[in-house]
Write an enzyme that holds these catalytic residues in place. Sequence first.
Site, PDB file in Angstrom:
ATOM      1  N   ASP A   1       0.870  -1.159   0.000  1.00  0.00           N
ATOM      2  CA  ASP A   1       0.000   0.000   0.000  1.00  0.00           C
ATOM      3  C   ASP A   1       0.918   1.223   0.000  1.00  0.00           C
ATOM      4  OD1 ASP A   1      -2.377   1.640   0.454  1.00  0.00           O
ATOM      5  OD2 ASP A   1      -1.640   1.822   2.505  1.00  0.00           O
ATOM      6  N   LEU A   2       0.359   2.405  -0.254  1.00  0.00           N
ATOM      7  CA  LEU A   2       1.188   3.604  -0.332  1.00  0.00           C
ATOM      8  C   LEU A   2       0.954   4.525   0.858  1.00  0.00           C
ATOM      9  CD1 LEU A   2       3.203   5.367  -1.850  1.00  0.00           C
ATOM     10  CD2 LEU A   2       1.313   6.167  -3.296  1.00  0.00           C
ATOM     11  N   ASP A   3      -0.222   5.148   0.918  1.00  0.00           N
ATOM     12  CA  ASP A   3      -0.516   6.089   2.006  1.00  0.00           C
ATOM     13  C   ASP A   3      -0.510   5.374   3.349  1.00  0.00           C
ATOM     14  OD1 ASP A   3      -1.512   8.896   0.861  1.00  0.00           O
ATOM     15  OD2 ASP A   3      -2.213   7.329  -0.489  1.00  0.00           O
TER      16      ASP A   3
END
Length: 222
Positions: A12-14
């Site tokens: 995932d990023l955020d």
Amino acid sequence: MELIALRAAVFDLDGTLIDTEPRNRVMWARLFAAYDVPCDDELIASFAGRRGQDVLAGLAHLFPGRTAEELFEQAVSYETLPGMPADVPVPGAVDLIRALAKAGVPLAVVTSGLRPYAERLLDGLGVRDLMDLIVTGGDVVTGKPHPEGYLAAARDLDVPPEGAVAFEDAPAGVAAVKAAGMTCVGVTTTQPVGALAEADHVVADLKEVDVVPGPALRVRGL
């Protein structure tokens, strides 16, 4: 301390690679304030890990006359306002990605954000070129907690889902990873340990994950 064999790593990023939560919380709070809609921590937290448009579609009754797309674009416009909290890399994130890439592990990002946003954050981290694949919220029909994005990553990396390890910081993301059949490492950047209870392993940050020959991951964890 556990060792986890893997054929691919998906992030995932955020909140997982970069802590954007303070900025996102201000952004969503400003949107609610603009329409005099009361909000609390629980309502703001409902955006974590999900496509903003999906959450706003479920809140349409609070914004008569406005579409989810219009509201999302308005919220995004707040990102560049003066005084917004700065995004901060999650400790250990960049080093882990570089170590995985050096070990020859295929890498992907599965994010609820849109592509220009995701690529900008990854460029800022200096790891965009290390990613074999980026699956964004605009690339899937159904966002997290549905597993579509993670299944697409496994398919395009040509790795069975059970051979991949995915990293997530939000309950919706953890649910998506597990529904895809991947091993999940939860990161408590934005959520308490209890909120990530469905994850197979939970760490405070990515400094608690090391790459060892195999390749495999050594997870110290909580």
